[in-house]
Design an enzyme around this catalytic site. Structure first.
Site, PDB file in Angstrom:
ATOM      1  N   LYS B  75       0.807  -1.343   0.203  1.00  0.00           N
ATOM      2  CA  LYS B  75       0.015   0.198  -0.098  1.00  0.00           C
ATOM      3  C   LYS B  75       1.035   1.200  -0.184  1.00  0.00           C
ATOM      4  O   LYS B  75       1.741   1.353   0.669  1.00  0.00           O
ATOM      5  CB  LYS B  75      -0.957   0.021   1.081  1.00  0.00           C
ATOM      6  CG  LYS B  75      -1.955   1.173   1.420  1.00  0.00           C
ATOM      7  CD  LYS B  75      -2.999   0.876   2.287  1.00  0.00           C
ATOM      8  CE  LYS B  75      -4.079   1.999   2.626  1.00  0.00           C
ATOM      9  NZ  LYS B  75      -4.910   1.864   3.799  1.00  0.00           N
ATOM     10  N   SER B 150      -9.650   1.919   2.835  1.00  0.00           N
ATOM     11  CA  SER B 150      -8.690   2.620   2.194  1.00  0.00           C
ATOM     12  C   SER B 150      -7.813   1.787   1.369  1.00  0.00           C
ATOM     13  O   SER B 150      -7.275   1.990   0.199  1.00  0.00           O
ATOM     14  CB  SER B 150      -8.209   3.651   2.682  1.00  0.00           C
ATOM     15  OG  SER B 150      -7.240   3.175   3.682  1.00  0.00           O
ATOM     16  N   SER B 174      -9.820  -0.250   7.198  1.00  0.00           N
ATOM     17  CA  SER B 174      -9.361  -0.115   5.803  1.00  0.00           C
ATOM     18  C   SER B 174      -8.636  -1.291   5.200  1.00  0.00           C
ATOM     19  O   SER B 174      -8.361  -1.277   4.087  1.00  0.00           O
ATOM     20  CB  SER B 174      -8.371   1.049   5.856  1.00  0.00           C
ATOM     21  OG  SER B 174      -8.877   2.216   5.743  1.00  0.00           O
TER      22      SER B 174
END
Lengths: 97, 484
Positions: B75, B150, B174
């Site tokens: 990420k 997210s 997330s």
């Protein structure tokens, strides 16, 4: 009592967050921040008797770090800086009105 | 295209050991898959040249662990030395880190191969990956639907079998919410289990990095690799290294499981509740005790999060000033304050600006007492309530999300929607417990996730039950089937 954010207050919190907003944004955020505030205000209805608080879930105690400081080459540190002058960060010339 | 990356990890590892395949075969297949799935928009930055170089370097080394030579994607809020890290924000569009995050060092020590940086909501603020400066991620199960957020890039990437492993981060759900939306396994470890050193901070008392994988066993293997004490993170907890796979396959008989009544209430879509109920019946028929319980204030987790997370975010994001690194405005300015505020006004997107302002609001003047301190009191109550329940039960279970994945663009004008999406996952971050999302079925072709919440530092029990359910359900979780 229901609180509502005015446009002036939106400008105030934008200043606290160092955010320059356009007039259009101020209107938009006034509406959206009030949507969030309506949700946040729901905690006002809760009657909490205990004063105990939880700031963090960590089980570690606060302490000063005992580790040795890492040293990083200043060239590396400045490698992402928009403007530099030798080993210094250059802040642009600010025009005074 | 070869299909080695769809094989179970143990089989890939065997082929590498037998020299039937090389790490380079896996890396090249991975980049073929990235090309074939460009439309999903999973990646912000690719690391192709370095990945190929590393794969070639590994050819002279012996295969000494299960993750050796395996591609992984990270990420884009986890810093990677010399590899651009943007947090999906214009503010960091040109940012090249000068050090590796703790977890990235661990990944490199295990000789995994980083193939790129994953798309996400800007600064991890959002639950649909639509706040990214680089555009939304599409859901591999239906490209009109959101991938969640997210960690939407991580969810879609692993789901579409582009990489078998990804690292995400979870502040209010997330990792778990996109895992539910994409039909994969995602774990938010106990707060303090995985070092946050090198994770760009959103809300420091809630953030955790965690593994995202296509099955339970491989999730535990990746957690084995990334956990461990780190003296660069003062919230890192010094625990003996353990094997998180060790209870997988052991009996679940006599386990005691609690389900919060709120988690099965009508705020959750009926289709999702039905699927959870099917799993509950399986568990009951395997001699597991299921009880319904109440957890104080759990229904107020959204306002609680809006206060605590945004207060912390407004402070953490103050560091982006346009002077030391990152975006800076080229407009003429008359004061240093104006330089900051124009840079930040231009550099941050809408969602981030809203959250900074709301965080500033709840911390300003008497609001700090009326909102922030009160929220911390409620947080303590919820924590006590969770721990009380978990003193009598092995795990807490329930749905991960209240709805199925929704259409891209839906709810964009609603400033509260992204928070409501995380209604069921936020409490776990507030309390610092470990939580997993596990795929348990489908409705209208879209995956449904079940959440498993454990005691602090008891991830092994989550893996034990999750592996049992995974085996019983035996779902086909490959959205691309045999077509690509």
């Amino acid at each position: 009592m229901k609180k509502e954010l005015t446009e002036e207050y939106v400008m105030h919190v934008a200043h606290l967050g160092r955010l320059k907003l356009t007039d259009e944004e101020i209107k938009k955020y006034k509406y959206q921040l009030n949507q969030i505030l309506d949700e946040i205000n729901k905690i006002n209805d809760l009657d909490i008797t205990s004063k105990d608080i939880m700031i963090t879930p960590t089980i570690n105690n606060n302490m000063f770090s005992t580790k040795e400081l890492n040293t990083t080459d200043s060239k590396d540190i400045l490698s992402n800086t928009p403007k530099t002058n030798g080993n210094y960060i250059e802040v642009r010339w600010l025009k005074n009105d | 295209m070869t299909r080695y990356l769809e094989l179970p990890l143990i089989e890939i590892n065997k082929k590498l050991k037998n020299k039937e395949i090389k790490p380079l075969d896996l890396v090249l297949e991975c980049f073929d898959r990235i090309d074939a799935n460009k439309d999903l928009n999973c990646f912000i930055t690719l690391n192709k040249e370095e990945a190929i170089k590393k794969a070639r370097d590994l050819e002279t080394k012996s295969v000494d662990n299960l993750l050796f030579g395996i591609p992984i994607a990270i990420k884009d809020n986890i810093v990677t030395k010399a590899l651009r890290t943007t947090c999906a924000s214009r503010m960091l569009d040109n940012f090249i880190p000068v050090y590796d995050a703790f977890v990235v060092e661990k990944i490199n020590n295990n000789n995994m191969i980083i193939v790129g940086k994953l798309n996400m909501d800007e600064f991890a603020m959002g639950s649909s990956n639509q706040t990214s400066y680089y555009g939304a991620v599409l859901n591999p199960w239906n490209k009109l639907k959101v991938a969640g957020g997210s960690s939407g890039g991580a969810g879609a990437c692993v789901s579409a079998r582009i990489t078998p492993f990804a690292l995400g981060s979870d502040t209010g759900g997330s990792i778990r919410q996109p895992s539910a939306f994409n039909g994969i396994v995602g774990l938010k470890p106990t707060y303090g289990r995985v070092s946050r050193y090198g994770l760009v901070a959103f809300a420091s008392s809630l953030d955790q990095i965690g593994p995202v994988t296509k099955n339970v066993y491989e999730n535990a293997v990746l957690l084995n690799a990334i956990c461990g004490f780190d003296n660069k993170d003062l919230t890192s907890v010094d625990k003996t290294q353990e094997d998180f796979t060790r209870l997988i396959g052991t009996s679940i008989e006599k386990m005691k499981i609690a389900i919060p009544n709120f988690y099965m209430s009508d705020v959750i879509d009926k289709e999702i509740r039905d699927k959870i109920n099917e799993v509950i019946e399986i568990l009951k028929s395997n001699d597991v005790t299921i009880d319904y319980v109440d957890i104080d204030y759990i229904e107020h987790s959204v306002p609680l999060y809006q206060i605590i997370a945004l207060a912390e975010a407004s402070s953490n994001l103050a560091r982006f000033d346009g002077i030391r690194y990152g975006y800076t405005t080229d407009k003429e300015v008359s004061s240093i304050d104006e330089l900051y505020s124009i840079t930040r006004g231009e550099g941050f997107g809408d969602e981030v600006k809203r959250r900074i302002m709301m965080g500033s609001y709840v911390l300003s003047g008497e609001n700090a007492h009326n909102y922030y301190e009160k929220a911390l009191s409620i947080r303590k109550h919820i924590s006590d309530s969770f721990n009380n329940i978990l003193s009598s039960y092995d795990l807490i279970i329930g749905p991960t999300t209240t709805t199925l994945p929704y259409n891209i663009g839906e709810g964009q004008d609603d400033a509260v929607k992204s928070f409501l999406d995380d209604l069921l996952t936020i409490p776990v971050n507030m309390v610092g417990l470990p939580g997993m999302s596990l795929p348990v079925g489908f409705k209208d072709g879209m995956p449904i996730g079940m959440q498993l919440i454990g005691r602090k530092f008891d991830e092994v029990t989550i893996y034990k039950l999750a592996a049992f359910i995974e085996e019983k359900l035996n779902l086909d979780l490959n959205p691309i089937g045999g077509e690509r």
